[in-house]
Design a protein around this motif. Structure first.
Motif, short mmCIF file in Angstrom:
data_model
loop_
_atom_site.label_atom_id
_atom_site.label_comp_id
_atom_site.label_asym_id
_atom_site.label_seq_id
_atom_site.Cartn_x
_atom_site.Cartn_y
_atom_site.Cartn_z
N ASP A 83 18.62 -26.07 -83.66
CA ASP A 83 17.28 -26.50 -84.05
C ASP A 83 16.73 -25.64 -85.19
O ASP A 83 16.11 -26.15 -86.12
CB ASP A 83 16.33 -26.45 -82.85
N ALA A 84 16.95 -24.33 -85.10
CA ALA A 84 16.48 -23.44 -86.16
C ALA A 84 17.22 -23.72 -87.47
O ALA A 84 16.61 -23.74 -88.55
CB ALA A 84 16.67 -21.97 -85.75
N GLN A 85 18.52 -23.96 -87.39
CA GLN A 85 19.29 -24.29 -88.59
C GLN A 85 18.78 -25.59 -89.21
O GLN A 85 18.66 -25.69 -90.42
CB GLN A 85 20.78 -24.44 -88.24
N VAL A 96 19.49 -33.57 -91.06
CA VAL A 96 19.81 -34.72 -90.20
C VAL A 96 21.02 -34.41 -89.33
O VAL A 96 21.00 -34.64 -88.11
CB VAL A 96 20.05 -36.00 -91.04
N PHE A 97 22.07 -33.87 -89.92
CA PHE A 97 23.29 -33.56 -89.17
C PHE A 97 23.03 -32.55 -88.06
O PHE A 97 23.41 -32.74 -86.91
CB PHE A 97 24.37 -33.03 -90.13
N LEU A 98 22.34 -31.44 -88.39
CA LEU A 98 22.09 -30.39 -87.41
C LEU A 98 21.14 -30.87 -86.31
O LEU A 98 21.34 -30.58 -85.13
CB LEU A 98 21.55 -29.15 -88.10
N ALA A 99 20.12 -31.61 -86.68
CA ALA A 99 19.18 -32.13 -85.68
C ALA A 99 19.89 -33.12 -84.76
O ALA A 99 19.63 -33.16 -83.56
CB ALA A 99 17.98 -32.79 -86.37
N TRP A 100 20.78 -33.93 -85.32
CA TRP A 100 21.56 -34.90 -84.53
C TRP A 100 22.39 -34.18 -83.48
O TRP A 100 22.39 -34.56 -82.31
CB TRP A 100 22.44 -35.72 -85.48
N ARG A 101 23.09 -33.13 -83.88
CA ARG A 101 23.89 -32.37 -82.91
C ARG A 101 23.02 -31.76 -81.83
O ARG A 101 23.33 -31.83 -80.65
CB ARG A 101 24.66 -31.25 -83.61
N LYS A 109 33.39 -30.14 -81.12
CA LYS A 109 34.46 -31.09 -80.78
C LYS A 109 33.91 -32.50 -80.54
O LYS A 109 34.48 -33.48 -81.03
CB LYS A 109 35.20 -30.59 -79.53
N ALA A 110 32.80 -32.60 -79.81
CA ALA A 110 32.21 -33.91 -79.55
C ALA A 110 31.67 -34.55 -80.83
O ALA A 110 31.81 -35.76 -81.03
CB ALA A 110 31.10 -33.79 -78.51
N ALA A 111 31.06 -33.74 -81.69
CA ALA A 111 30.56 -34.27 -82.96
C ALA A 111 31.71 -34.76 -83.83
O ALA A 111 31.63 -35.82 -84.45
CB ALA A 111 29.75 -33.20 -83.70
N ALA A 112 32.79 -34.00 -83.86
CA ALA A 112 33.96 -34.39 -84.64
C ALA A 112 34.53 -35.71 -84.12
O ALA A 112 34.87 -36.60 -84.91
CB ALA A 112 35.02 -33.29 -84.58
N CYS A 140 25.43 -40.22 -88.65
CA CYS A 140 24.72 -39.62 -87.51
C CYS A 140 23.58 -40.52 -87.05
O CYS A 140 23.40 -40.76 -85.86
CB CYS A 140 24.17 -38.25 -87.89
N ILE A 141 22.82 -41.03 -88.02
CA ILE A 141 21.71 -41.93 -87.71
C ILE A 141 22.23 -43.20 -87.05
O ILE A 141 21.69 -43.67 -86.04
CB ILE A 141 20.90 -42.24 -88.98
#
Length: 151
Positions: A83-85, A96-101, A109-112, A140-141
Motif C-alpha cells: 500500500d505504501a509503495q 495500479v499494479f501495486l494497489a491491485w496486488r 507467485k499468484a500475481a505472476a 490488472c484492472i
C-alpha cells in the motif's frame, strides 16, 4: 538467483492525519496514509478515531503484522508495504499494479500466475526495477473486473 523475502516490520508509529511511519527490517522507511484505505476497507472503520488509531503496535508475531490489539485489527507487513509503495509509485501504472496486488492479497507467485508472467517480472515491477507497462496496469484492472463479475 537472490532469495525473495517478505517485508517485516521493525517499527511502526502513528502520525497525525491517520498516517503510519513504517520501518522495515531491511532499514527502509515508508509512510502510509491510511485514509484512502478506510474508504475501501469497512473493517478498518474503528481506526477513524484518532485515539484508537494512535495505539498501533507491532504484532507479537515478530514483525509480520501491525496491529491494534484493543480493536482486534491486524494488517500484514507485506500489505502495508504494498500500500505504501502504491501511494508513492513513480507513475500511475505502477500505482495500479501495486494497489491491485495489495487489494487482492496476491503474492508474487499468484500475481505472476494471474497475469501469465514470471515471478521475477512481478518482483521487478513491485520494486521499481522495471517500469510497469500500460498493458499490465490494464490487465490488472481487467482481472479484477472479471473476478468481481464472477462473484
Amino acid at each position: 538467483m537472490a532469495r525473495m523475502t517478505r517485508p517485516r516490520l521493525k517499527r511502526v508509529q502513528a502520525l497525525d492525519g491517520f498516517r503510519l511511519e513504517l520501518e522495515f527490517l531491511d532499514g527502509s522507511i515508508r509512510e502510509l496514509d491510511m485514509k484512502p484505505l478506510f474508504a475501501t476497507s469497512p473493517g478498518l472503520a474503528p481506526l477513524r478515531d484518532e485515539g484508537a488509531f494512535s495505539r498501533v503496535c507491532i504484532g507479537e508475531d515478530g514483525g509480520w503484522t501491525a496491529e491494534w490489539p484493543h480493536l482486534d485489527i491486524q494488517i500484514g507487513a507485506d500489505t502495508l508495504w504494498l500500500d505504501a509503495q502504491a501511494q508513492h509509485a513513480p507513475d500511475e501504472n505502477a500505482s495500479v499494479f501495486l494497489a491491485w496486488r495489495a487489494k487482492n492479497g496476491l503474492s508474487l507467485k499468484a500475481a505472476a500466475r494471474a497475469l501469465g508472467m514470471t515471478v521475477r517480472t512481478m518482483s521487478d515491477y513491485g520494486t521499481g526495477k522495471r517500469p510497469v507497462p500500460p498493458y499490465v496496469a490494464l490487465a490488472c484492472i481487467g482481472w479484477e473486473a472479471r473476478r468481481n463479475a464472477s462473484r
